[in-house]
Design a protein around this motif. Structure first.
Motif, mmCIF file in Angstrom:
data_model
loop_
_atom_site.group_PDB
_atom_site.id
_atom_site.type_symbol
_atom_site.label_atom_id
_atom_site.label_comp_id
_atom_site.label_asym_id
_atom_site.label_seq_id
_atom_site.Cartn_x
_atom_site.Cartn_y
_atom_site.Cartn_z
ATOM 1 N N ARG A 1 46.941 -15.554 20.097
ATOM 2 C CA ARG A 1 45.690 -15.487 19.337
ATOM 3 C C ARG A 1 44.474 -15.713 20.222
ATOM 4 O O ARG A 1 44.476 -16.561 21.114
ATOM 5 N N VAL A 2 43.444 -14.933 19.969
ATOM 6 C CA VAL A 2 42.175 -15.049 20.682
ATOM 7 C C VAL A 2 41.085 -15.420 19.675
ATOM 8 O O VAL A 2 41.324 -15.463 18.475
ATOM 9 N N LYS A 3 39.889 -15.693 20.161
ATOM 10 C CA LYS A 3 38.792 -16.091 19.286
ATOM 11 C C LYS A 3 37.979 -14.901 18.794
ATOM 12 O O LYS A 3 37.319 -14.980 17.759
ATOM 13 N N GLU A 4 37.997 -13.812 19.557
ATOM 14 C CA GLU A 4 37.175 -12.661 19.215
ATOM 15 C C GLU A 4 38.043 -11.465 18.845
ATOM 16 O O GLU A 4 39.127 -11.275 19.411
ATOM 17 N N CYS A 5 37.570 -10.675 17.920
ATOM 18 C CA CYS A 5 38.268 -9.447 17.548
ATOM 19 C C CYS A 5 38.441 -8.577 18.790
ATOM 20 O O CYS A 5 37.500 -8.387 19.566
ATOM 21 N N GLU A 6 39.639 -8.041 18.971
ATOM 22 C CA GLU A 6 39.929 -7.270 20.176
ATOM 23 C C GLU A 6 39.353 -5.859 20.158
ATOM 24 O O GLU A 6 39.481 -5.123 21.138
ATOM 25 N N ILE A 7 38.696 -5.493 19.064
ATOM 26 C CA ILE A 7 37.999 -4.205 19.024
ATOM 27 C C ILE A 7 36.492 -4.398 19.039
ATOM 28 O O ILE A 7 35.795 -3.866 19.917
ATOM 29 N N CYS A 8 35.963 -5.187 18.118
ATOM 30 C CA CYS A 8 34.500 -5.305 18.031
ATOM 31 C C CYS A 8 33.933 -6.501 18.802
ATOM 32 O O CYS A 8 32.716 -6.644 18.916
ATOM 33 N N ASP A 9 34.805 -7.371 19.308
ATOM 34 C CA ASP A 9 34.391 -8.525 20.127
ATOM 35 C C ASP A 9 33.587 -9.568 19.356
ATOM 36 O O ASP A 9 32.931 -10.410 19.962
ATOM 37 N N ARG A 10 33.628 -9.532 18.043
ATOM 38 C CA ARG A 10 32.909 -10.542 17.258
ATOM 39 C C ARG A 10 33.798 -11.769 17.056
ATOM 40 O O ARG A 10 35.010 -11.639 16.853
ATOM 41 N N GLU A 11 33.198 -12.939 17.106
ATOM 42 C CA GLU A 11 33.929 -14.173 16.844
ATOM 43 C C GLU A 11 33.880 -14.436 15.341
ATOM 44 O O GLU A 11 32.983 -15.114 14.835
ATOM 45 N N VAL A 12 34.875 -13.864 14.663
ATOM 46 C CA VAL A 12 34.935 -13.902 13.202
ATOM 47 C C VAL A 12 36.383 -14.190 12.790
ATOM 48 O O VAL A 12 37.286 -14.173 13.627
ATOM 49 N N PRO A 13 36.641 -14.452 11.508
ATOM 50 C CA PRO A 13 38.028 -14.648 11.072
ATOM 51 C C PRO A 13 38.889 -13.432 11.428
ATOM 52 O O PRO A 13 38.461 -12.285 11.258
ATOM 53 N N LEU A 14 40.098 -13.711 11.941
ATOM 54 C CA LEU A 14 40.944 -12.639 12.449
ATOM 55 C C LEU A 14 42.254 -12.505 11.670
ATOM 56 O O LEU A 14 42.756 -13.471 11.090
ATOM 57 N N THR A 15 42.801 -11.320 11.689
ATOM 58 C CA THR A 15 44.139 -11.042 11.177
ATOM 59 C C THR A 15 44.951 -10.498 12.341
ATOM 60 O O THR A 15 44.379 -10.086 13.366
ATOM 61 N N TYR A 16 46.288 -10.491 12.194
ATOM 62 C CA TYR A 16 47.041 -9.860 13.269
ATOM 63 C C TYR A 16 47.573 -8.506 12.827
ATOM 64 O O TYR A 16 48.115 -8.358 11.745
ATOM 65 N N HIS A 17 47.335 -7.552 13.689
ATOM 66 C CA HIS A 17 47.736 -6.159 13.447
ATOM 67 C C HIS A 17 48.996 -5.889 14.242
ATOM 68 O O HIS A 17 49.029 -6.070 15.458
ATOM 69 N N HIS A 18 50.058 -5.478 13.561
ATOM 70 C CA HIS A 18 51.294 -5.104 14.245
ATOM 71 C C HIS A 18 51.055 -3.771 14.966
ATOM 72 O O HIS A 18 50.916 -2.730 14.321
ATOM 73 N N LEU A 19 50.999 -3.833 16.281
ATOM 74 C CA LEU A 19 50.721 -2.622 17.053
ATOM 75 C C LEU A 19 51.803 -1.562 16.846
ATOM 76 O O LEU A 19 51.537 -0.366 16.933
#
Length: 218
Positions: free
Chosen positions: A124-142
């Motif tokens: 888990r990271v702090k920022e969305c891996e697409i938009c780079d915003r530090e917001v609540p995250l979900t995990y996407h099964h690649l």
């Protein structure tokens, strides 16, 4: 022909670490580029003569990979250029010492190549891996779970990859599933880098990055 497998690059990196750790290199002023070229040369010279069971080592084959330090593992056919180069640069005193250098490099390589896959949810990271915003995250099964049976049957990916995830905010997560079907995601867009090569995801990324989280427009 040059080898571009991930195993080859792991091996090259272990050679580079052995070079850096050697007393002969303590005062070296070689650039990072010089080290890269030198370790690439040594890896290229020795790699073809290493048994396939080691060259193809992975977590899945770990139980059948021979111990690089075992006397039963023959390394007699290693390129003379590899040995001569190590001796010339003071990284080995003789042929036996050069083989010892190689075995230790292989030892580190096997450990890396056979290491277990990451516990993906622990990435888990702090920022969305697409938009780079530090917001609540979900995990996407690649590799979407609905495709796992077909992925293994078709041999698209190894089983260890099935749990790979990316951490995305809900809007970006939804955007990914809107641009491609699950099977397409599993086969062609199974990493964040691959997703970001898509023009539609790039356009979405630029839009999403500018949006303030939690702000509702009237």
């Amino acid at each position: 022909m040059a080898d571009h497998s991930s195993q080859f690059f792991l091996f090259k990196d272990n050679i580079a670490r052995r070079i850096l750790a050697h007393p002969a290199m303590t005062d070296s002023e070689d650039s990072d580029e010089g080290l890269d070229d030198f370790s690439s040369y040594l890896a290229s010279e020795s790699w073809p003569s290493i048994p396939p069971s080691i060259r193809e080592a992975t977590y899945e084959t770990r139980t059948s990979v021979p111990d690089p330090n075992s006397d039963s593992l023959s390394l007699e056919n290693i390129s003379p250029a590899f040995i001569d180069t190590l001796i010339s640069y003071g990284l080995a005193s003789d042929t036996d010492d050069a083989i010892k250098f190689l075995r230790r490099s292989l030892e580190g390589y096997v450990e890396d190549a056979c290491s277990p896959p990451p516990v993906w949810k622990a990435t888990r990271v702090k920022e969305c891996e697409i938009c780079d915003r530090e917001v609540p995250l979900t995990y996407h099964h690649l590799i979407p779970r609905s495709t796992h049976t077909k992925v293994l049957k078709k041999g698209w990916h190894k089983e260890a990859m099935l749990g790979s995830v990316a951490w995305l905010c809900r809007p970006c997560h939804s955007a990914v599933h809107h641009v491609a079907r699950n099977e397409d995601l599993a086969r062609n867009y199974y990493t964040i880098d691959l997703l970001l090569e898509r023009e539609d995801i790039q356009k979405w990324q630029k839009y999403a990055a500018k949006q303030r989280w939690g702000v509702r427009r009237g």
